[in-house]
Design an enzyme around this catalytic site. Sequence first.
Site, PDB file in Angstrom:
ATOM      1  CD  GLU A   1      18.073  75.907  26.634  1.00  0.00           C
ATOM      2  OE1 GLU A   1      17.147  76.698  26.315  1.00  0.00           O
ATOM      3  OE2 GLU A   1      17.924  74.678  26.701  1.00  0.00           O
TER       4      GLU A   1
ATOM      5  CG  ASP B   1      20.323  72.758  27.232  1.00  0.00           C
ATOM      6  OD1 ASP B   1      20.089  73.737  27.929  1.00  0.00           O
ATOM      7  OD2 ASP B   1      19.635  72.430  26.242  1.00  0.00           O
TER       8      ASP B   1
ATOM      9  CD  GLU C   1      17.840  68.376  28.207  1.00  0.00           C
ATOM     10  OE1 GLU C   1      16.656  68.552  28.505  1.00  0.00           O
ATOM     11  OE2 GLU C   1      18.233  68.149  27.045  1.00  0.00           O
TER      12      GLU C   1
END
Length: 296
Positions: free
Chosen positions: A104, A106, A108
């Site tokens: 993953e 990311d 955010e």
Amino acid sequence: MATYTCHRISVMFLLLFIMSSIMVAYAGTFYEEFNITWGEQHATILDNGKLLTLNLDQICGSGFQSKRSYLFGRIDMQLKLVSGDSAGTVTAYYLSSEGPNHDEIDFEFLGNLSVDPYILHTNVFTQGKGDREQQFYLWFDPTKDFHTYSIVWNPRCIILLVDNIPIRVFENQESIGIPFPKSQPMKLYSSLWNADQWATRGGLVKTDWSKAPFTAYYRNFNANNACVWSGDSSSCSSLSTNAMTNRANWQTQGLDANGRRRLRWVQKYYMIYNYCTDFKRFPEGQPRECPHSRFL
């Protein structure tokens, strides 16, 4: 990041891949490229598929995912974040594979009170292991206009960019036993959800639902420079001789001197948290990748 339901939640332009002649992915409309995966009544595609909005209220948030999976490439999206008092909200934008041992990458965006800046929270998971957070303030207001957030992913490194300025590099350090994402295809996901248990000042500031609905905006998705995964093969696997030469260049490409200068500028003036320097969290010593990287 996990895929959330309404019930579960209350580089530089110089780094562009030399891949335009070898990739078959394209910048399609949101109708063509994405599925709304939850909170359908809170997500809207507008302008003939050129604009997508996600909404969050006290009932539900919303999210979408790409129809295609990718194994290496460059992914670009322009976002305009929730404006005003966005405390408690999180706008997530990330690549992820599936399963407990997933990979993953990311972005955010942690909302804040209107007087305080957004926090850009980043993380990299390899084989299900994350805990590699870096956080940044931005050098602009991400709610006033659209800005481009990019993930560059090749066998050598992962680079996160904001408006073509590199903010983070995660290198392939398999030589010292650090897993690197290279075999699991990933889809692109995004969601807008309520995380006021932790998102703003560690959960001290709660979401002000009188300000709802909260809205995030998306446009100009571009996966022109990405390898589409289908079945058990990649769109980059069948290339001409000329394209193979270009692909070799792409596979070893990293930051040039100017890119490294811009990265250091971001790290010096805008980085507010780096897991590699959190000695309280890691009292027995830095994670293994940290002392071996030029960029962590």
